[in-house]
Design an enzyme around this catalytic site. Structure first.
Site, mmCIF file in Angstrom:
data_model
loop_
_atom_site.group_PDB
_atom_site.id
_atom_site.type_symbol
_atom_site.label_atom_id
_atom_site.label_comp_id
_atom_site.label_asym_id
_atom_site.label_seq_id
_atom_site.Cartn_x
_atom_site.Cartn_y
_atom_site.Cartn_z
ATOM 1 N N SER A 291 44.658 15.864 27.552
ATOM 2 C CA SER A 291 45.121 16.689 26.437
ATOM 3 C C SER A 291 45.805 15.826 25.386
ATOM 4 O O SER A 291 45.176 15.386 24.427
ATOM 5 C CB SER A 291 46.041 17.803 26.929
ATOM 6 O OG SER A 291 47.152 17.266 27.652
ATOM 7 N N GLU A 321 48.595 4.622 21.442
ATOM 8 C CA GLU A 321 47.224 4.159 21.619
ATOM 9 C C GLU A 321 46.895 3.109 20.572
ATOM 10 O O GLU A 321 47.321 3.221 19.417
ATOM 11 C CB GLU A 321 46.253 5.335 21.526
ATOM 12 C CG GLU A 321 46.492 6.388 22.606
ATOM 13 C CD GLU A 321 45.515 7.560 22.537
ATOM 14 O OE1 GLU A 321 44.695 7.580 21.601
ATOM 15 O OE2 GLU A 321 45.583 8.435 23.416
ATOM 16 N N HIS A 344 40.749 7.497 25.614
ATOM 17 C CA HIS A 344 40.682 8.708 24.781
ATOM 18 C C HIS A 344 39.244 9.045 24.416
ATOM 19 O O HIS A 344 38.878 9.193 23.247
ATOM 20 C CB HIS A 344 41.518 8.526 23.506
ATOM 21 C CG HIS A 344 41.960 9.830 22.895
ATOM 22 N ND1 HIS A 344 43.098 9.947 22.139
ATOM 23 C CD2 HIS A 344 41.415 11.078 22.932
ATOM 24 C CE1 HIS A 344 43.230 11.202 21.725
ATOM 25 N NE2 HIS A 344 42.215 11.898 22.199
#
Length: 465
Positions: A291, A321, A344
């Site tokens: 999520s 990230e 991701h």
């Protein structure tokens, strides 16, 4: 949309409008100049006569500049080019200083998750009217500041739901069989054939936190593989199949063999899963997060994995990230047992990216050409049925501060004209009005634009033909 390249020279700051159409007997570069057969036709009422819809566009679509970053799918590029817009594409996110320079004279920007549209960047965008996020999340955009500048933001919240759900199913199987660790060992030349702590997923309980589009699809897939499904959500929802909604997060954690997260990033969901929640889970159970990276406390998860209390985890999203591909990733989860780490990629399939390209590009086109803001995440959602194909008809799109008295001013400005239909809505400090007006001359159009854009509450005024 706010296209400053087409502004009248005296247009007030912060307003824009397509130039008024040429008189009926002169040549115009407007793409929708009516043919001779429509000229002189008697005006029909809003509910009768001709039902042919007029195709609305800005005065000259070739002047609309679109900047697409991060390798936005080709379906979107083609759709925007087919409208006659100038489309510039880049395969990667741009450095902030480069982005600030590029964004100065574009009317629309399309991004994915790595580009950050901060207040500083948005303030450099002199003509920007709409942003397309070709992804689910919009936390990479300063939504409130964008709205204050009359910039609508669109995303694609559902197009990659199936891709994410399928990835989670795959991770459930991989974790239950410790396939990540076995794969790593084989690549190191280590043969380790074991069955201890390896399980079938049939008959196991999957706990889904967040039963939206992804969670509900996952529920169906999991049941088809013989799993029992529990779910927890902040609102009561109709279960699919034989799944069951539980009354609390703790109840779900205590009764699930696998726990998977599918919630948005909000103040309420940040750090939702910490040490307390992890030790509420069954000994040897598994956690999956596809999520948002801030939902799980990474240090607490790493500790629970190394202690053996959590039997394995699959993590696709992280608090921080890397902005680009390469050897930049760092995490406390690296080296944890039976832990699958992915960059991701939950929605990164050809099918999902194609659907996202179609959905977001159509939303951008509708906003640019028709003023439609349905689906905007930071903006009042307003739409009108299609305007009838008449020569002297326009659509007024007015973004303004949400304060008392605005509609009275607009009503007074339009009082001497035939308003076929209008609609207004507000969201927070911003309001948005659309009105279709017929039987107006080029001079009257300019007068309407001038008077509306000079109102003290004006943010952006547009006129579409």
């Amino acid at each position: 949309m706010p296209t400053s390249v087409m502004n009248t020279p005296t247009a007030p700051q912060g307003t824009s409008v397509a130039a008024a159409p040429a008189a009926p007997n002169t040549t115009s570069n407007a793409p929708n100049t009516p043919g001779a057969e429509t000229r002189g036709r008697e005006r029909q009422g809003s509910f009768g006569g001709s039902t042919r819809a007029k195709i609305l566009k800005p005065f000259n679509t070739a002047n609309i500049k679109i900047l697409l970053l991060e390798n936005v799918n080709e379906t979107a590029v083609r759709a925007l080019q087919d409208q006659g817009y100038q489309v510039e594409t880049h395969a990667k996110a741009l450095a902030e200083d480069v982005l600030i320079e590029k964004i100065k004279d574009v009317h629309c920007v399309g991004i994915r998750s790595k580009t950050k549209l901060t207040k500083k960047v948005l303030d450099a965008a002199e003509k920007l009217g709409v942003i397309g996020c070709f992804c689910i999340g919009t936390n990479q955009v300063d939504l409130e500041h964008a709205a204050s500048k009359g910039i609508a933001v669109f995303n694609s919240p559902f197009s990659n739901s199936r891709s994410v759900a399928e990835l989670v199913i795959a991770e459930i199987v991989l974790l239950s069989r410790q396939l990540g660790d076995r794969n790593n060992e084989m690549h190191q030349g280590i043969w380790s054939k074991v069955s201890a702590n390896c399980y079938e997923i049939r008959g196991k309980t999957l706990g889904i936190i967040g039963y939206g589009h992804i969670g509900s699809q996952l529920s169906v897939l999991a049941e088809s593989m013989g799993m029992r499904v529990l779910f927890h959500d902040v609102v009561p929802l109709m279960p699919l199949g034989t799944s069951k909604q539980v009354g609390s997060l703790d109840e779900l954690l205590e009764n699930s063999d696998f726990v998977t997260l599918h919630v948005p990033e909000t103040e309420e969901t940040k750090n939702m899963i910490g040490e307390h929640e992890l030790y509420k889970m069954k000994q040897g159970s598994f956690l999956i997060n596809a999520s948002r990276g801030t939902i799980v406390q990474i240090s607490a998860l790493a500790k629970a994995l190394r202690s053996g209390h959590i039997g394995g985890a699959a993590v696709d999203v992280f608090p921080k990230e890397p902005a680009a591909n390469g050897k930049f990733f760092e995490s406390e989860l690296i080296g944890c047992p039976n832990t699958l780490l992915t960059p991701h990629i939950g929605g990164s399939t050809e099918e999902a990216q194609s659907m996202i390209g179609v959905e977001v590009s159509q939303a951008l086109i509708k906003f640019i050409n028709n003023g439609t803001s349905i689906g905007a995440v930071n903006f009042p959602e307003v739409d009108l049925r299609a305007i009838r194909d008449e020569e002297n008809s326009i659509r007024l799109c007015y973004t303004h501060a949400n304060v008392p008295g605005v509609l009275l001013r607009i009503t007074n400005i339009l009082a001497d004209h035939n308003v076929d239909k209008q609609f207004s809505d507000s969201k927070g400090k911003i309001a948005y009005l659309m009105a279709d007006i017929s039987d107006v001359t080029p001079e009257q159009i300019q007068d309407i634009y001038r008077r509306v854009s000079e109102t003290p509450t004006n943010i952006v005024t547009r006129v579409l033909y």
